[in-house]
Scaffold this active site. Structure first.
Site, PDB file in Angstrom:
ATOM      1  N   LYS A 290       0.830  -1.200   0.000  1.00 35.41           N
ATOM      2  CA  LYS A 290       0.000   0.000   0.000  1.00 35.41           C
ATOM      3  C   LYS A 290       0.867   1.253   0.000  1.00 35.41           C
ATOM      4  O   LYS A 290       1.956   1.263   0.564  1.00 35.41           O
ATOM      5  CB  LYS A 290      -0.920   0.007   1.232  1.00 35.41           C
ATOM      6  CG  LYS A 290      -1.900  -1.160   1.279  1.00 35.41           C
ATOM      7  CD  LYS A 290      -2.932  -1.046   0.166  1.00 35.41           C
ATOM      8  CE  LYS A 290      -3.899  -2.215   0.154  1.00 35.41           C
ATOM      9  NZ  LYS A 290      -3.314  -3.481  -0.266  1.00 35.41           N
ATOM     10  N   ASP A 291       0.333   2.316  -0.619  1.00 32.47           N
ATOM     11  CA  ASP A 291       1.064   3.567  -0.777  1.00 32.47           C
ATOM     12  C   ASP A 291       1.429   4.209   0.554  1.00 32.47           C
ATOM     13  O   ASP A 291       0.750   4.023   1.563  1.00 32.47           O
ATOM     14  CB  ASP A 291       0.232   4.578  -1.566  1.00 32.47           C
ATOM     15  CG  ASP A 291       0.172   4.256  -3.050  1.00 32.47           C
ATOM     16  OD1 ASP A 291       0.752   3.234  -3.448  1.00 32.47           O
ATOM     17  OD2 ASP A 291      -0.440   5.033  -3.792  1.00 32.47           O
ATOM     18  N   ARG A 292       2.485   5.006   0.515  1.00 35.15           N
ATOM     19  CA  ARG A 292       2.898   5.783   1.675  1.00 35.15           C
ATOM     20  C   ARG A 292       1.989   7.002   1.876  1.00 35.15           C
ATOM     21  O   ARG A 292       1.499   7.249   2.970  1.00 35.15           O
ATOM     22  CB  ARG A 292       4.351   6.243   1.505  1.00 35.15           C
ATOM     23  CG  ARG A 292       4.859   7.164   2.613  1.00 35.15           C
ATOM     24  CD  ARG A 292       6.182   7.814   2.212  1.00 35.15           C
ATOM     25  NE  ARG A 292       7.197   6.805   1.950  1.00 35.15           N
ATOM     26  CZ  ARG A 292       8.018   6.306   2.863  1.00 35.15           C
ATOM     27  NH1 ARG A 292       7.930   6.737   4.119  1.00 35.15           N
ATOM     28  NH2 ARG A 292       8.909   5.408   2.543  1.00 35.15           N
TER      29      ARG A 292
END
Length: 348
Positions: free
Chosen positions: A80-82
């Protein structure tokens, strides 16, 4: 060569709607849709984690350190994205359950825990639910038209730019690995996997781009590998007149190449077009054997459906005016929500 930046879009004839995205993490919410829920019993402990400003790798490393387990013992279904608010399942060995309460990392909250019989592994999810905010949109009509077409026709299933690394050179490094050449710096196992996957992804994106340019994204071509939407089963199209209506009804979709020795083969003109992609890169299918289990090969649908789609508008608080749009939709695992934004914004 880095990731291709100017990829053709399904809605290229609709103007970009304008606006700004991801000014704050709360503008991008992602929640996993698990393939299954933990049973309550077993040798693994599932953690439902919410994070802001942290990528999944950071959380895995911190969890392993806090619980005194190996990073290899920590399981995730997807990365998952930061720069987002994300919720996802992470599994750890149940023997470390007593230490879970001691885990602390800024931006990360543990919402609940429950035991299960197996470790989470990549792909153990149905998809992801997204809620995105576009701020200061100038042309809401264009946004609605683009979104409506994507709902009707499907989203071109490009790999997003995240796949290719911040410097955009992951695919180049993966190509060197496939060719058996040494990299400037020996990669860690996780990096090696990323590089190899990025190279496969670049080739897929180019194949998909060719279909969009040719207007055959939703066309059954003789020799195509078609993927059943309900089961994921694959078969080769031998009768376009039979399979064409099934593609139009979204029962099946053409599936592009994730090159490797075990990739299901296409036939005829489709196979020749795919082979030209390899020739352009100076590689062969056999070269992918050097990647071992990381590059066995597969097929990926050229388009995906947007599930539970919704678009709402509200007055924007941005100095430039316009409206803020909230986009809500689900995508199957491996599909990129940023591709919806590319269709809406058109690079503007």
């Amino acid at each position: 060569m880095t990731a291709d930046l100017e990829l053709p879009r399904l809605t290229a004839d609709v103007p970009g709607c304008g606006g700004a995205f991801k000014l704050v993490p709360e503008d991008f919410e992602v929640e996993e849709v698990p393939a299954y829920l933990p049973s309550g019993e077993g040798e693994h402990l599932y953690l439902w984690v919410e994070k802001r400003g942290r990528d999944t790798r950071e959380v895995v490393k911190a969890l392993a350190l806090a619980l005194g387990v190996s990073e290899d013992d920590v399981g995730v279904a997807g990365m998952k994205d930061r720069q987002a608010v994300t919720r996802q399942l992470i599994s750890v060995p149940a023997r470390a359950e007593a230490k879970v309460g001691d885990f602390a990392l800024d931006g990360v909250s543990l919402l609940w825990t429950k035991r299960h019989g197996n470790k989470l592994r990549t792909g153990h999810l149905r998809g992801n639910r997204f809620r995105l905010r576009l701020r200061g949109v100038k042309d809401v009509g264009a946004a609605r038209e683009t979104f409506s077409r994507l709902v009707e026709r499907g989203l071109p299933n490009y790999f997003g730019e995240q796949r290719f690394g911040r410097a955009g050179d992951n695919a180049d490094l993966g190509r060197l690995l496939v060719l058996g050449q040494r990299l400037p710096k020996r990669p860690e196992r996780f990096q090696r996997k990323l590089y190899l996957s990025a190279f496969q992804s670049r080739l897929f994106n180019r194949a998909l781009a060719e279909r969009l340019r040719a207007g055959t994204l939703a066309t059954a071509l003789r020799g195509d590998v078609l993927r059943k939407e309900e089961t994921g089963g694959l078969f080769v199209c031998e009768a376009p007149e039979v399979d064409g209506p099934r593609v139009a009804a979204f029962e099946v979709s053409p599936a592009g190449p994730i090159f490797g020795p075990k990739m299901p083969a296409s036939a005829g003109d489709v196979a020749e077009a795919e082979a030209r992609l390899l020739v352009a890169e100076g590689v062969t299918v056999d070269d992918f054997k050097r990647g071992g289990g990381e590059t066995e090969g597969a097929r990926r649908a050229y388009r995906v459906r947007l599930g539970s789609p919704e678009l709402t508008a509200e007055p924007s608080s941005e100095p430039e005016g316009g409206e803020d749009l909230w986009l809500t939709f689900e995508l199957p695992r491996g599909a990129y929500a940023t591709e919806v934004l590319h269709e809406l914004l058109k690079g503007g």
